[in-house]
Design a protein around this motif. Sequence first.
Motif, PDB file in Angstrom:
ATOM      1  N   ASP A   1      98.850  50.764   2.123  1.00 36.14           N
ATOM      2  CA  ASP A   1      98.048  50.090   3.142  1.00 36.14           C
ATOM      3  C   ASP A   1      97.169  49.006   2.527  1.00 36.14           C
ATOM      4  O   ASP A   1      97.064  47.897   3.061  1.00 36.14           O
ATOM      5  CB  ASP A   1      97.174  51.112   3.864  1.00 36.14           C
TER       6      ASP A   1
ATOM      7  N   ARG B   1     107.926  58.713   3.619  1.00 34.76           N
ATOM      8  CA  ARG B   1     108.259  57.958   4.823  1.00 34.76           C
ATOM      9  C   ARG B   1     107.532  58.519   6.042  1.00 34.76           C
ATOM     10  O   ARG B   1     106.986  57.778   6.863  1.00 34.76           O
ATOM     11  CB  ARG B   1     109.774  58.019   5.032  1.00 34.76           C
TER      12      ARG B   1
ATOM     13  N   ILE C   1     103.889  57.645   5.904  1.00 38.06           N
ATOM     14  CA  ILE C   1     103.703  56.233   6.257  1.00 38.06           C
ATOM     15  C   ILE C   1     103.760  56.074   7.777  1.00 38.06           C
ATOM     16  O   ILE C   1     102.917  55.404   8.386  1.00 38.06           O
ATOM     17  CB  ILE C   1     104.759  55.349   5.569  1.00 38.06           C
ATOM     18  N   ASP C   2     104.767  56.708   8.403  1.00 31.56           N
ATOM     19  CA  ASP C   2     104.928  56.579   9.851  1.00 31.56           C
ATOM     20  C   ASP C   2     103.733  57.143  10.610  1.00 31.56           C
ATOM     21  O   ASP C   2     103.313  56.602  11.633  1.00 31.56           O
ATOM     22  CB  ASP C   2     106.206  57.299  10.306  1.00 31.56           C
ATOM     23  N   ARG C   3     103.158  58.257  10.097  1.00 31.60           N
ATOM     24  CA  ARG C   3     102.074  58.930  10.818  1.00 31.60           C
ATOM     25  C   ARG C   3     100.699  58.344  10.508  1.00 31.60           C
ATOM     26  O   ARG C   3      99.831  58.313  11.378  1.00 31.60           O
ATOM     27  CB  ARG C   3     102.049  60.428  10.487  1.00 31.60           C
TER      28      ARG C   3
ATOM     29  N   ALA D   1      99.936  55.493   7.985  1.00 35.28           N
ATOM     30  CA  ALA D   1      99.708  54.125   7.512  1.00 35.28           C
ATOM     31  C   ALA D   1      99.407  53.222   8.705  1.00 35.28           C
ATOM     32  O   ALA D   1      99.802  53.498   9.839  1.00 35.28           O
ATOM     33  CB  ALA D   1     100.927  53.611   6.754  1.00 35.28           C
ATOM     34  N   THR D   2      98.701  52.159   8.450  1.00 33.92           N
ATOM     35  CA  THR D   2      98.436  51.174   9.495  1.00 33.92           C
ATOM     36  C   THR D   2      99.170  49.877   9.163  1.00 33.92           C
ATOM     37  O   THR D   2     100.147  49.522   9.807  1.00 33.92           O
ATOM     38  CB  THR D   2      96.916  50.941   9.637  1.00 33.92           C
TER      39      THR D   2
ATOM     40  N   GLN E   1     103.316  50.038   7.733  1.00 28.92           N
ATOM     41  CA  GLN E   1     104.348  50.714   8.522  1.00 28.92           C
ATOM     42  C   GLN E   1     105.767  50.253   8.166  1.00 28.92           C
ATOM     43  O   GLN E   1     106.711  51.025   8.254  1.00 28.92           O
ATOM     44  CB  GLN E   1     104.109  50.457  10.010  1.00 28.92           C
ATOM     45  N   ARG E   2     105.926  49.010   7.760  1.00 27.16           N
ATOM     46  CA  ARG E   2     107.270  48.481   7.514  1.00 27.16           C
ATOM     47  C   ARG E   2     107.712  48.582   6.054  1.00 27.16           C
ATOM     48  O   ARG E   2     108.791  48.124   5.698  1.00 27.16           O
ATOM     49  CB  ARG E   2     107.363  47.022   7.981  1.00 27.16           C
TER      50      ARG E   2
ATOM     51  N   LEU F   1     111.148  54.013  15.738  1.00 25.90           N
ATOM     52  CA  LEU F   1     111.321  54.288  14.314  1.00 25.90           C
ATOM     53  C   LEU F   1     112.799  54.177  13.925  1.00 25.90           C
ATOM     54  O   LEU F   1     113.134  53.653  12.857  1.00 25.90           O
ATOM     55  CB  LEU F   1     110.789  55.677  13.970  1.00 25.90           C
TER      56      LEU F   1
ATOM     57  N   ARG G   1     113.750  50.482  13.586  1.00 24.31           N
ATOM     58  CA  ARG G   1     113.303  49.855  12.341  1.00 24.31           C
ATOM     59  C   ARG G   1     114.170  50.308  11.164  1.00 24.31           C
ATOM     60  O   ARG G   1     114.503  49.498  10.280  1.00 24.31           O
ATOM     61  CB  ARG G   1     111.833  50.195  12.083  1.00 24.31           C
TER      62      ARG G   1
END
Length: 650
Positions: free
Chosen positions: A46, A73, A76-78, A80-81, A84-85, A358, A361
């Motif tokens: 982040d 992963r 990150i999905d839950r 991270a701001t 995310q990518r 998700l 992506r």
Amino acid sequence: MTADDLDDHVLTPAQQSVVDQPWSARTLVTAGAGSGKTHTLVRRLDALVEREELEAAEILVLSFSRAAVRELRERIDRHATAAQRVRAQTFDSWAGSLLAQAYPDGDWSGTTFDERIVEATRAIGLGAVEAGEHGAPAHVLIDEVQDLVGVRREMVEELLDRFSEQSGFTVVGDAAQAVYGFQVADPDERAQENNYFFDWIRGSFGEDLVEVHLADNFRARTPQARVALAFGEQLQKLPGEADAAAAEAESIHRELRRHLLDAPFFGDLSDSFPQESLKYFDGTTAILCRDNGQALRIGEILDEARIHYRLQRSVRDRPAPAWIARLLAATESSSLTEERFTQLVTDLDPRPEQDPALLWRSVRKVARGPRATVNIQALHRAVAESRLPDELTAPAPASLVVSTVHRAKGLEFDRVLIVEPALLVEPKRVAKKKYDYDPAAETRLLYVAMTRPRDDIYYLKALNTWLLRKDRRLDRWYVGGRSSWARNGIEALGSDVSHEHPPGVRGFPGDPRRIQVELATTVVEGDPVELRLLHRLPEGPEQSPPYAVVHDGQPIAEVSEGFRRDLQRMLIRGDNWADESWPGRITGLRVECVESVAGTPAATERAGLGSHGCWLAPRLSGLGRFEWWPATDTSNDDPSADTSSGTGTQ
């Protein structure tokens, strides 16, 4: 540290130091078991994107195992701001993608994982990374570096060396959890690999290297779960000379084993009381053992007791999820917008559990089309070449997992049941053991096993696996007998089902369309299946006859050529072999999952399944037991016939 704790977690000064390093910093993080390293890495990513203003494509994130990649992963999905990518990959997955990019016309299907790693290392040196779509990375983040040995270590060293002038890096590891040294055959070389990468990075970057140690433990919530942590520092400092390391490791192993045997005894898995405890426990449980032979035997016991579990896969098992084949079957378009993709995924029955956004992506990473679309042909090719992102090929979470310690590394559970480890033997008795004598490796394995629980740790009675042996030529376990030549069963591998044609096209009579519906709606993970002999004529030179995969009395697939070759090599024992001496049934197998398989459009057109070139097939696991039919018995050649009375052993 559980997912529920993360949002409220305040970083320690050491964790904050890792997060706050500038993008160009060369940072080595030594992190003990349960020290919150994954959470720290998510915060680090982040910061790199939001504060340091790096694009997601400028950050290369690599880890050793799919389990670690999946956890990163999901975090990150839950949580991270800005990051995310950012994409995380295993070393093997990234090497395969690099080769596909650098040599688009190359065929790597006939090469081993190690051979691909060697070629990827060579490609890095020739400039393949900077010549790729995203160019040279601005920052490289590498997790689990203690498991880098041999060719994988050399690949990462080449990567960091090549971009040392223009990129920063964050590498994370714990020498106490280095359990993949067995990939190096020579014992002295194996001992020298201990701490080799740590020494290399310290020597290569000297005063420019920022070193941070994460010492706090956030996983273990009870004194029992923390009992092994005190041995981590000793294991990190094992000497690099084999004999000296062995003597020190044996002493640590005795202490660890004593602590384990002081824990509560869970019992014998064959008894009803521990089985009931496994059925009705509300949290997550792992049964950990030393090798896959033990894991297969545990699976047999649980199957007999009708206890649902998941057998932890190898890092190299990468089945494509079933929803992809069903998605491709639902459209004739050559590309999909996100809106159309979401609509198709939502309409699937059953529909994937993951958020369609998700999935979109993840698919776009390997099948990016123009103007924010997914290219259907590129997605088909990614399935065919096993290049899907790690987060798409990871298994669904399970409340009960059976795993070797190697495959459980990086995971955590509410309670852990460890099969009682054997005492280490003196070198003069090594010849009697089933595996290489390496006290340091055995001690690290026990340490890793004992640091997986959040709350409870138990030990299980040692299993009777003396009939289970490994055929090193085939890399498969088998069921032996009192005689050295006896073969009474075979381990199923993920590659044992044919992917040449959709099921029902050849081998046995069947409606391919009906079979696809059954695979999509009826066949589920853990279902029992068996293999039935279709006829007694071998399919080709050095192959067994064909077998159908039978589920609930109906054939749903045929075995692969690889399985037929391995079965023939396992069973042929000289000139006195008779062609009729093939097992009529192989029972005790289970469905690991239903996966998507990509072939040619002509294959699905011939089967009446459309022109999308993708179909469903079962993936098998378990320990199959042979049942032998008399040579004159031809009543069982129908794979859908009831053969429950067929018995016999050899």
